[in-house]
Scaffold this motif. Structure first.
Motif, short mmCIF file in Angstrom:
data_model
loop_
_atom_site.label_atom_id
_atom_site.label_comp_id
_atom_site.label_asym_id
_atom_site.label_seq_id
_atom_site.Cartn_x
_atom_site.Cartn_y
_atom_site.Cartn_z
N PHE A 167 61.42 25.23 71.05
CA PHE A 167 62.69 25.83 71.43
C PHE A 167 62.62 27.36 71.56
O PHE A 167 63.27 27.93 72.43
N GLY A 168 61.84 28.01 70.71
CA GLY A 168 61.69 29.46 70.82
C GLY A 168 61.09 29.86 72.16
O GLY A 168 61.58 30.77 72.83
N LEU B 278 63.71 29.34 74.96
CA LEU B 278 64.71 30.42 75.05
C LEU B 278 64.10 31.69 75.63
O LEU B 278 64.73 32.37 76.44
N ARG C 104 70.15 34.91 70.85
CA ARG C 104 68.97 34.04 70.83
C ARG C 104 68.79 33.41 69.45
O ARG C 104 68.55 32.21 69.33
N ASP C 105 68.90 34.22 68.40
CA ASP C 105 68.69 33.70 67.05
C ASP C 105 69.76 32.67 66.67
O ASP C 105 69.45 31.67 66.03
N LEU D 259 68.86 29.47 68.55
CA LEU D 259 67.72 28.79 67.97
C LEU D 259 68.14 28.03 66.71
O LEU D 259 67.77 26.86 66.53
N ARG E 39 68.12 23.91 66.46
CA ARG E 39 67.32 23.28 65.40
C ARG E 39 68.18 22.51 64.40
O ARG E 39 67.69 21.62 63.72
N GLU F 159 61.52 18.27 67.83
CA GLU F 159 61.01 19.41 68.60
C GLU F 159 59.54 19.20 68.95
O GLU F 159 59.09 19.58 70.03
#
Length: 117
Positions: free
Chosen positions: A70-71, A74, A88-89, A92, A96, A104
């Motif tokens: 996922f990181g 993004l 973004r954080d 994420l 999750r 994932e």
């Protein structure tokens, strides 16, 4: 004669994301690469539904890109395309919370979408 009718997939979506999709401002949908999505391609149609309701909206799949996590997704797609209302954080952490690490690990899909009329 070729089949020109797009395949239609039905997927559930949380209200907060449904509202962004139905407004046309969320252009990247994030999913785990489950077997039923492995053959998703440009031209397919996704009918998003808020679970337990009759509320739906349809989008056309423009492209599908697989990422290792996922990181990376993004970073590759730009957080504002996934959810323009969160950092973004935050995104994420939210993603999750929906998909644990073992999901994932199956691979992640960035699905570029366009709202249909």
């Amino acid at each position: 004669m070729s089949n020109t009718t797009p395949r239609v997939r039905e997927l559930n979506l949380y209200r907060r994301y449904f509202d962004l999709v139905s407004a046309g401002i969320k252009t990247i949908e994030v999913r785990v690469k489950y077997p039923h999505l492995a053959d998703l391609v440009a031209g397919d149609v996704i009918r998003f539904r808020i679970k337990g309701t009759d509320e739906t909206c349809e989008v056309e799949v423009k492209r599908v890109i697989e990422y290792a996590g996922f990181g990376a997704l993004l970073d590759g797609e730009g957080p504002s395309n996934v959810n323009p209302t969160a950092t973004r954080d935050e995104q994420l952490a939210n993603i999750r919370a929906i998909y644990p690490p073992e999901k994932e690990a199956l691979g992640t899909l960035a699905i570029e979408i366009r709202l249909l009329d």
